[in-house]
Design an enzyme around this catalytic site. Structure first.
Site, PDB file in Angstrom:
ATOM      1  CG  ASN A   1      -1.796   1.194   1.316  1.00 51.61           C
ATOM      2  OD1 ASN A   1      -1.938   1.934   0.346  1.00 51.61           O
ATOM      3  ND2 ASN A   1      -2.412   1.405   2.462  1.00 51.61           N
ATOM      4  CD1 TRP A   2       3.436   1.080  -3.048  1.00 49.88           C
ATOM      5  CD2 TRP A   2       3.517   2.381  -4.850  1.00 49.88           C
ATOM      6  NE1 TRP A   2       4.145   0.391  -3.996  1.00 49.88           N
ATOM      7  CE2 TRP A   2       4.222   1.172  -5.130  1.00 49.88           C
ATOM      8  CE3 TRP A   2       3.435   3.339  -5.852  1.00 49.88           C
ATOM      9  CZ2 TRP A   2       4.831   0.932  -6.361  1.00 49.88           C
ATOM     10  CZ3 TRP A   2       4.038   3.105  -7.073  1.00 49.88           C
ATOM     11  CH2 TRP A   2       4.736   1.910  -7.329  1.00 49.88           C
ATOM     12  CE  LYS A   3      -0.354   3.314   4.808  1.00 50.18           C
ATOM     13  NZ  LYS A   3      -0.196   3.473   6.263  1.00 50.18           N
TER      14      LYS A   3
ATOM     15  CG  HIS B   1      -5.983   1.877   5.249  1.00 48.78           C
ATOM     16  ND1 HIS B   1      -5.492   2.778   6.158  1.00 48.78           N
ATOM     17  CD2 HIS B   1      -4.975   0.983   5.024  1.00 48.78           C
ATOM     18  CE1 HIS B   1      -4.253   2.459   6.470  1.00 48.78           C
ATOM     19  NE2 HIS B   1      -3.906   1.373   5.791  1.00 48.78           N
TER      20      HIS B   1
ATOM     21  CD  GLU C   1      -3.086   5.597   6.762  1.00 50.78           C
ATOM     22  OE1 GLU C   1      -2.036   5.264   7.349  1.00 50.78           O
ATOM     23  OE2 GLU C   1      -3.210   5.632   5.529  1.00 50.78           O
TER      24      GLU C   1
ATOM     25  CD  GLU D   1      -5.909  -0.975   8.634  1.00 50.02           C
ATOM     26  OE1 GLU D   1      -4.833  -0.599   8.176  1.00 50.02           O
ATOM     27  OE2 GLU D   1      -6.958  -0.329   8.520  1.00 50.02           O
TER      28      GLU D   1
ATOM     29  N   GLY E   1       2.578   2.447  11.223  1.00 52.54           N
ATOM     30  CA  GLY E   1       3.451   3.607  11.138  1.00 52.54           C
ATOM     31  C   GLY E   1       4.090   4.003  12.452  1.00 52.54           C
TER      32      GLY E   1
ATOM     33  CB  SER F   1       4.760  -2.095  12.024  1.00 49.76           C
ATOM     34  OG  SER F   1       4.275  -0.786  12.169  1.00 49.76           O
TER      35      SER F   1
ATOM     36  N   GLY G   1       2.857  -1.334   4.349  1.00 50.83           N
ATOM     37  CA  GLY G   1       2.858   0.104   4.118  1.00 50.83           C
ATOM     38  C   GLY G   1       4.229   0.609   3.713  1.00 50.83           C
ATOM     39  N   GLY G   2       4.961   1.229   4.676  1.00 50.69           N
ATOM     40  CA  GLY G   2       6.242   1.866   4.385  1.00 50.69           C
ATOM     41  C   GLY G   2       7.257   0.941   3.741  1.00 50.69           C
TER      42      GLY G   2
END
Length: 700
Positions: A459-461, A544, A546, A616, A622, A662, A683-684
């Site tokens: 997930n590049w966001k 999600h 967010e 999640e 994050g 994470s 994610g990251g």
């Protein structure tokens, strides 16, 4: 080669660890002795007058604690890389210092083992070179050292070791060294300690006294010691010829005249060493290397002991290296009436680690020693005349008792911690093995799990511009070849069409990060599910955390999005998870079940086949925090059971459930090994090809 490497590494670990523990411990039980040695070093480099006593004492305690704790951490394999690095640096610095000692010889004994073990400078250099060599296998192969306790309990060992060594140092400072390795320990026969065997090479010493008269200072030997009109300033003893050196070789007591005797011009300066040592009765010696720095808060107790000695006919002397001015000042402050003797400063510092301290002799044997903080005033005054059975006199060597206390308060607790920790880890292993292997149902579930699609989705966001996104997609197609799982990258809308062309024909599938809850119309800025599908994307992330938090997406809105996505041939990665507050309130099961019921449990069994669940934990997104593999497995298993309640066990067994908190290459293998975790929503770590591939490779 590997078994030999393990043996060599752990043999070095034991030797280096025990050496540091021993070195730190003997310094901690005699912090003042270590302080004296630091002062010797400071004087050798010209800093003797710059460093105050409080600084050198603090350095003494810090040095002993550092060595002791590093040794313990090495033996327990705590923070293996960090500790071995620190030990190597520490040993390297000490090797350089001892090389200087060997070449320049500013001090005769480095003091690395206090008074317990005395090494020459050459022996000390050799010792440090060997330790530095043994640090090599430790720093290069730290993981060959098995941990004695699990990582979660290592903090106990560290903090308990720090507390223990600080308490030992504080006790030895307030009272006297816990273990006395010097020749003036309780039970030592001073006369025997001064004897030289007949066949031993005889050393030659010269004691020089520095005295002053009418502003003129001169040096005198014991043979031409002048009359009392000269004022004592200092004394020093030097070795003229090396030979056999007895443990005690520098003790002399020069009785100084009382003030009234000086005024009468009478000379009573005389060496009373033999007289004191030959006394068959008890003799009290108040020892103060420097009266000007002595603690005078207990002078009342000292005076009481002096009066007690007078009452029972015992001798009482004060031994000091101070001059007449300091003696006069002490007398004025304390009202002291006892006689004073001049003795070498180093000798006095060796006799007792207290300023002042009290010594009790009989027949030249030390039968008692006390710090000024623990003078036996009440016991003496209430006990009458001294006898061998007096309560203030030790009945036996207390070393065995002290060792027993250390075993009881330090070694035993750590041993019990190791046993409990190993039993706990063993029980966890047994439970894990039983859960995986002991019943046929779990084996069947593992087989069914193999039938479920395993997925690693990125997930590049809101990251990467178009050019950067295209470059990353190209890099991923080059490094991801024949993966053992499905690989999906979910990109921002602007990347979809361009990235679709790049990943076409590769092992990578494409997904969007969102779609609108409307099919079409005047909804400026929105992107419909049909538009997403037209780019070549096959998946879409919905729900999600967010989107729920920042854009207020409700279960009803998500329900509409899911329906539109499925209607346009998209597969849905549907996200659920709890906040930290909900986890701490133990409401995670209620939260995830409500999110499923509110948006996707209305689907038919056929529609459900196009749903991938992504759990999640919001508190681990994050933040760098990660749910433990056991926590993740527990909630994944619950989610599967919730699906089974609605669609049946067969459908639940075929549902792919991803972990999305994470997840990294370092923890992915442990997470993916759990039976109900079918991959990850990353994610990251998906923004770097190497990190993303590391997670994908966890399925290998």
């Amino acid at each position: 080669m590997r078994p030999a490497l393990v043996i060599i590494t752990n043999l070095c670990r034991i030797i280096v660890g025990i050496t540091f523990i021993l070195s730190g411990f003997v310094k901690a039980v005699d912090p003042i002795g270590t302080q004296y040695k630091i002062q010797d070093y400071a004087a050798a480099v010209g800093l003797g007058d710059v460093m105050p006593d409080i600084m050198t004492l603090g350095m003494s305690v810090l040095l002993s604690a550092t060595e002791f704790v590093l040794g313990i951490m090495l033996l327990f394999a705590i923070r293996r890389r960090t500790v071995t690095g620190l030990l190597t640096i520490f040993t390297g610095v000490m090797t350089i210092i001892t090389l200087w000692l060997y070449l320049a010889n500013p001090v005769s004994d480095c003091g690395c083992f206090g008074d317990a073990i005395t090494l020459t400078n050459a022996e000390t250099l050799l010792k440090n070179v060997l330790l530095l060599a043994m640090c090599g296998p430790l720093i290069w192969h730290p993981k060959q050292m098995p941990r004695m306790v699990s990582q979660s309990n290592q903090w106990i060992v560290f903090h308990y070791s720090v507390l223990f060594i600080i308490v030992i140092a504080a006790y030895s400072l307030y009272y006297l060294p816990l273990f006395d390795f010097r020749p003036y320990h309780v039970g030592a026969d001073i006369i025997k300690g001064m004897e030289i065997p007949e066949d031993a090479e005889q050393p030659e010493f010269e004691t020089t006294f520095i005295l002053e008269k009418d502003g003129v200072r001169k040096e005198f030997s014991i043979d031409n010691y002048p009359d009392s009109t000269w004022t004592f300033v200092d004394s020093k003893t030097k070795v003229l010829k090396q030979g056999y050196v007895p443990p005690i070789h520098d003790l002399s007591m020069m009785l100084l005249p009382q003030q009234n005797e000086v005024e009468k011009g009478e000379d009573y300066s005389e060496d009373i060493t033999d007289l004191v040592l030959a006394d068959t009765s008890y003799t009290f010696l108040l020892v103060s290397p420097h009266l000007e720095n002595a603690d005078d808060s207990m002078f009342g107790n000292i005076d009481q002991i002096y009066e007690y000695a007078q009452d029972y006919g015992y001798k009482f002397y004060c031994l000091t290296a101070s001059g007449s001015e300091a003696i006069a000042r002490w007398t004025d402050i304390t009202g002291a009436e006892y006689p004073f003797c001049n003795t070498d400063e180093t000798t006095l510092k060796t006799i007792i680690r207290s300023n002042p301290g009290l010594l009790l002799l009989k027949n030249g044997v030390i039968v008692g020693k006390w710090s000024h903080n623990a003078l036996p005033t009440e016991q003496l005054l209430s006990g009458g005349k001294l006898t061998p059975s007096s309560p203030i006199l030790p009945k036996k060597d207390a070393s065995a008792e002290k060792i027993a206390y250390i075993l009881l308060w330090f070694v035993l607790p750590l041993a019990l911690l190791v046993i409990a920790d190993r039993l706990w880890m063993w029980s966890k292993w047994i439970k894990n093995e039983e859960r995986i292997h002991s019943n046929r149902l779990l084996k069947l579930l593992k087989i069914k799990r193999k039938m479920r699609k395993k997925i690693v989705a990125g997930n590049w966001k809101m990251n990467k511009n178009l050019q950067e996104g295209v470059a990353l997609a190209k890099e991923l197609t080059e490094v991801v070849k024949n993966p053992n799982c499905g690989v999906i990258i979910c990109t921002p809308f602007i990347h979809l069409a361009s990235v679709a062309e790049i990943v076409k024909g590769s092992a990578i599938e494409l997904g969007a990060e969102n779609c609108a809850d409307k099919a079409s119309g005047a909804y400026t800025g929105e992107v419909s599910a049909e538009m997403v599908k037209s780019t070549g994307a096959e998946y879409v992330i919905l729900g999600h955390s967010e989107r729920r938090e920042y854009y207020n997406e409700t279960p009803e809105i998500l329900k509409e999005k899911v329906q539109l996505a499925l209607a346009n041939g998209l597969k849905v990665i549907f996200c659920i998870g709890e906040t930290l507050a909900e986890r701490e309130a133990n409401k995670q099961n209620e939260v995830v079940k409500a999110e499923l019921a509110g948006s996707v449990f209305n689907l038919t069994a056929e529609e459900w086949k196009n749903i991938v669940i992504a759990y999640e934990p919001i508190w681990a997104i994050g933040t760098g925090k990660t749910a433990t593999a056991e926590q993740a497995e527990e909630i994944h298993a619950y989610i599967r059971s919730a699906v089974a309640e609605v669609y049946g066990q067969a459908v639940a067994d075929e549902t792919t459930i991803l972990y999305g908190g994470s997840c990294k290459a370092s923890n992915a293998p442990e997470l993916f090994a759990k039976p109900d975790i079918d991959g990850g929503l990353i994610g990251g770590a998906s923004l770097k090809a190497a990190d993303f591939k590391g997670i994908i490779d966890a399925w290998n």
